[in-house]
Design a protein around this motif. Sequence first.
Motif, PDB file in Angstrom:
ATOM      1  N   ALA A   1     117.003 -20.862  78.424  1.00  0.00           N
ATOM      2  CA  ALA A   1     115.596 -21.068  78.078  1.00  0.00           C
ATOM      3  C   ALA A   1     115.275 -20.556  76.678  1.00  0.00           C
ATOM      4  O   ALA A   1     114.278 -20.957  76.080  1.00  0.00           O
ATOM      5  CB  ALA A   1     114.703 -20.377  79.095  1.00  0.00           C
ATOM      6  N   THR A   2     116.125 -19.721  76.126  1.00  0.00           N
ATOM      7  CA  THR A   2     115.910 -19.191  74.780  1.00  0.00           C
ATOM      8  C   THR A   2     116.547 -20.062  73.695  1.00  0.00           C
ATOM      9  O   THR A   2     116.411 -19.758  72.513  1.00  0.00           O
ATOM     10  CB  THR A   2     116.485 -17.769  74.676  1.00  0.00           C
ATOM     11  OG1 THR A   2     117.861 -17.800  75.052  1.00  0.00           O
ATOM     12  CG2 THR A   2     115.738 -16.810  75.591  1.00  0.00           C
ATOM     13  N   ASP A   3     117.221 -21.119  74.102  1.00  0.00           N
ATOM     14  CA  ASP A   3     117.865 -22.022  73.152  1.00  0.00           C
ATOM     15  C   ASP A   3     116.824 -22.721  72.274  1.00  0.00           C
ATOM     16  O   ASP A   3     115.722 -23.036  72.731  1.00  0.00           O
ATOM     17  CB  ASP A   3     118.676 -23.059  73.935  1.00  0.00           C
ATOM     18  CG  ASP A   3     119.573 -23.884  73.048  1.00  0.00           C
ATOM     19  OD1 ASP A   3     119.046 -24.798  72.380  1.00  0.00           O
ATOM     20  OD2 ASP A   3     120.781 -23.628  73.018  1.00  0.00           O
ATOM     21  N   ARG A   4     117.155 -23.001  71.019  1.00  0.00           N
ATOM     22  CA  ARG A   4     116.216 -23.651  70.095  1.00  0.00           C
ATOM     23  C   ARG A   4     115.814 -25.036  70.561  1.00  0.00           C
ATOM     24  O   ARG A   4     114.692 -25.483  70.337  1.00  0.00           O
ATOM     25  CB  ARG A   4     116.827 -23.742  68.698  1.00  0.00           C
ATOM     26  CG  ARG A   4     116.972 -22.393  68.059  1.00  0.00           C
ATOM     27  CD  ARG A   4     117.466 -22.422  66.647  1.00  0.00           C
ATOM     28  NE  ARG A   4     118.162 -23.634  66.235  1.00  0.00           N
ATOM     29  CZ  ARG A   4     118.882 -23.737  65.158  1.00  0.00           C
ATOM     30  NH1 ARG A   4     119.022 -22.705  64.360  1.00  0.00           N
ATOM     31  NH2 ARG A   4     119.475 -24.869  64.838  1.00  0.00           N
ATOM     32  N   ARG A   5     116.706 -25.734  71.236  1.00  0.00           N
ATOM     33  CA  ARG A   5     116.379 -27.070  71.747  1.00  0.00           C
ATOM     34  C   ARG A   5     115.280 -26.996  72.800  1.00  0.00           C
ATOM     35  O   ARG A   5     114.408 -27.866  72.861  1.00  0.00           O
ATOM     36  CB  ARG A   5     117.619 -27.731  72.341  1.00  0.00           C
ATOM     37  CG  ARG A   5     118.694 -28.016  71.300  1.00  0.00           C
ATOM     38  CD  ARG A   5     119.957 -28.487  71.947  1.00  0.00           C
ATOM     39  NE  ARG A   5     120.579 -27.353  72.640  1.00  0.00           N
ATOM     40  CZ  ARG A   5     121.674 -27.441  73.355  1.00  0.00           C
ATOM     41  NH1 ARG A   5     122.267 -28.598  73.530  1.00  0.00           N
ATOM     42  NH2 ARG A   5     122.185 -26.383  73.932  1.00  0.00           N
ATOM     43  N   VAL A   6     115.308 -25.961  73.609  1.00  0.00           N
ATOM     44  CA  VAL A   6     114.287 -25.791  74.637  1.00  0.00           C
ATOM     45  C   VAL A   6     112.936 -25.520  73.991  1.00  0.00           C
ATOM     46  O   VAL A   6     111.917 -26.084  74.383  1.00  0.00           O
ATOM     47  CB  VAL A   6     114.662 -24.643  75.600  1.00  0.00           C
ATOM     48  CG1 VAL A   6     113.536 -24.367  76.592  1.00  0.00           C
ATOM     49  CG2 VAL A   6     115.953 -24.966  76.324  1.00  0.00           C
ATOM     50  N   ARG A   7     112.928 -24.671  72.996  1.00  0.00           N
ATOM     51  CA  ARG A   7     111.663 -24.373  72.308  1.00  0.00           C
ATOM     52  C   ARG A   7     111.141 -25.607  71.597  1.00  0.00           C
ATOM     53  O   ARG A   7     109.937 -25.816  71.525  1.00  0.00           O
ATOM     54  CB  ARG A   7     111.858 -23.226  71.327  1.00  0.00           C
ATOM     55  CG  ARG A   7     112.090 -21.905  72.036  1.00  0.00           C
ATOM     56  CD  ARG A   7     112.102 -20.769  71.075  1.00  0.00           C
ATOM     57  NE  ARG A   7     113.057 -21.031  69.994  1.00  0.00           N
ATOM     58  CZ  ARG A   7     113.892 -20.148  69.498  1.00  0.00           C
ATOM     59  NH1 ARG A   7     113.887 -18.924  69.941  1.00  0.00           N
ATOM     60  NH2 ARG A   7     114.721 -20.470  68.536  1.00  0.00           N
ATOM     61  N   PHE A   8     112.020 -26.449  71.076  1.00  0.00           N
ATOM     62  CA  PHE A   8     111.600 -27.657  70.367  1.00  0.00           C
ATOM     63  C   PHE A   8     110.919 -28.645  71.316  1.00  0.00           C
ATOM     64  O   PHE A   8     109.848 -29.160  71.034  1.00  0.00           O
ATOM     65  CB  PHE A   8     112.808 -28.316  69.687  1.00  0.00           C
ATOM     66  CG  PHE A   8     112.481 -29.601  68.988  1.00  0.00           C
ATOM     67  CD1 PHE A   8     111.802 -29.585  67.782  1.00  0.00           C
ATOM     68  CD2 PHE A   8     112.839 -30.815  69.541  1.00  0.00           C
ATOM     69  CE1 PHE A   8     111.489 -30.776  67.130  1.00  0.00           C
ATOM     70  CE2 PHE A   8     112.532 -32.005  68.906  1.00  0.00           C
ATOM     71  CZ  PHE A   8     111.853 -31.985  67.701  1.00  0.00           C
TER      72      PHE A   8
END
Length: 63
Positions: free
Chosen positions: A39-46
């Motif tokens: 959930a901390t991955d940049r893709r998830v935040r994007f």
Amino acid sequence: MAFAITDDQARQESVYERLSYNRNASTIRRLLSETHVAATDRRVRFVGLEAYIEAGGTILRDL
């Protein structure tokens, strides 16, 4: 209890067979979730969790 993170018995057995002397819960959870995106991955935040869920995605949560 760490094996309860998934209901896929074949995956649980596979991870159990890969364990050597290091059978602590964090290692088991890490091995069972190694194919998932954190959930901390940049893709998830994007994309955003809400948009992901609305598109039919599932989220794996652990206690």
